[in-house]
Design an enzyme around this catalytic site. Structure first.
Site, PDB file in Angstrom:
ATOM      1  N   HIS A 215      10.956  34.577  88.058  1.00 15.02           N
ATOM      2  CA  HIS A 215      11.581  35.856  87.714  1.00 15.02           C
ATOM      3  C   HIS A 215      13.079  35.746  87.890  1.00 15.02           C
ATOM      4  CE1 HIS A 215      12.925  40.080  88.862  1.00 15.02           C
ATOM      5  NE2 HIS A 215      12.549  40.181  87.596  1.00 15.02           N
ATOM      6  N   SER A 216      13.829  36.163  86.870  1.00 13.06           N
ATOM      7  CA  SER A 216      15.268  36.340  86.966  1.00 13.06           C
ATOM      8  C   SER A 216      15.970  35.034  87.331  1.00 13.06           C
ATOM      9  CB  SER A 216      15.566  37.456  87.968  1.00 13.06           C
ATOM     10  OG  SER A 216      16.898  37.886  87.880  1.00 13.06           O
TER      11      SER A 216
END
Length: 389
Positions: A215-216
């Protein structure tokens, strides 16, 4: 203005695991050195003793928490890796007390491993070795991650509807809980990649071939680990990966709503700060000629920075099935198509899972915590099952 440089900066020690009363999981017959007998537990990977200023310390270790159903029905475990200022807590539950992605994956038959990045959270911080740390302010999260509809710094912000209890700003109980979970992080992005990538590879060597979900900020780790060990990454789910390609941007709102931050490439190899295996080989980032597209891929997106043609290829990444997942109302909706275009240009050709195109609307960057987090998890799991079977 909010600078994405902040957002992108956008097993030596083992401990006893906690055995539960439920039956031990049945692990499929796939190559793996580590097959836990417990349903839940934790351990550390990496780590070494190092003397710093006359003190003996442990450095480089990474905390790993694992969960499994009574019977593991999926052929490969899923490894969940969090982003900037976060920890593995993101995947364990939601700030308003609902089930997290770990529960959804376990319910669908996956063994799940959740990490805290090296130098972060339960892995332990260590500024004496890792260098300066940074923190995100509440306003950084409110304006970009959780309450963007109040600020409208980018075109998609007004579509945000899924933060629990309304806009995610101070005073919203779910936002306050979320902000309390934020931790300091290593300020130097390249240092983080140099620490986390080998720890993730050590973990994959321990647990065997796996699906890596990032994520991210963690997107940079996923690309690098897939490039270095495509034999161990059976699929890469890049949930709104660190970007855009090459440069950082800042959001300003209004009609001219973004601008590039400086002349220096934030991700010199396009999607990472550490070298990737290009063909023809790249001896230094200067070997990659960068051009900006005349038009965005779609309306209300940035104009992508890509390689000049003929583009060097990424043959190792082309071996790993990948999907880029994007929320309808996230700031990453302005740039994730650029990451996809960069990879496709280099021969990797990832799938795209734009949630709105699958009837899942209103999500921001922290979709694993939002009101419809179960629907998002199911969409991701369906993709994984299709690719790994």
């Amino acid at each position: 203005m909010r600078t994405l440089a902040l957002l992108g900066a956008c097993a030596l020690f083992g401990f006893a695991v906690r055995a539960l009363a439920e039956p031990a999981p049945v692990i499929p017959d796939v190559p793996a050195a580590f097959k836990p007998a417990q349903r839940e537990g934790y351990f550390f990977v990496g780590g070494r003793y190092e003397t710093v200023d006359g003190k003996e310390l442990a450095t480089g270790q990474m905390f790993v928490q694992f969960h499994a159903p009574a019977k593991v029905a999926q052929p490969y475990p899923v490894l969940l890796v969090h982003g900037t200022a976060q920890t593995g807590v993101n995947f364990l539950g939601t700030p308003d007390g609902r089930r997290g992605w770990v529960d959804h994956f376990v319910e669908r038959g996956f063994a799940v491993y959740v990490v805290d990045q090296v130098g972060r959270g339960r892995s332990g911080d260590n500024p004496e070795v890792y260098g300066p740390y940074a923190r995100l302010a509440p306003s950084d999260l409110e304006s970009i991650f959780t309450g963007q509809e109040r600020f409208e710094l980018f075109p998609q912000a007004k579509l945000h509807t899924q933060w629990p209890g309304g806009p995610g700003v101070k005073g919203n109980a779910a936002f306050d809980q979320f902000y309390l979970s934020q931790v300091p992080y290593i300020a130097n992005g390249r240092k983080s990649e140099e620490l986390v990538n080998p720890a993730l590879i050590t973990l994959l060597e321990k647990i065997g071939p796996s699906v890596v979900l990032t994520h991210s900020q963690a997107g940079v780790f996923g690309w690098a680990v897939s490039d270095q060990r495509p034999d161990l990454v059976k699929a890469h789910v890049a949930v709104e990966p660190n970007g855009p390609t090459f440069f950082d941007i800042k959001f300003k709102g209004g009609s001219d709503w973004y601008e590039r931050v400086g002349e220096t490439r934030a991700r010199p190899y396009g999607i990472t700060r550490v070298p990737l295996h290009f063909e023809p080989p790249v001896n230094s980032p200067a070997d990659l000629t960068v051009v900006q597209a005349d038009q965005p891929v779609r309306p209300d997106q940035i104009r992508c920075w890509l390689q000049a043609e003929p583009a060097r290829q990424l043959p190792n990444l082309a071996k790993v099935p990948a999907v880029i997942v994007t929320g309808e109302a996230s700031f990453r909706a302005t740039m994730d198509d650029c990451t996809s275009a960069f990879l496709a240009q280099a021969g990797a050709k990832p799938d795209r899972l734009a949630l709105a195109e699958h009837g899942i609307h209103g999500n921001g960057h922290m979709m694993m915590l939002e009101a419809n987090n179960g629907a998002v998890a199911d969409a991701i799991i369906d993709w994984i099952v299709a690719k790994t079977r």
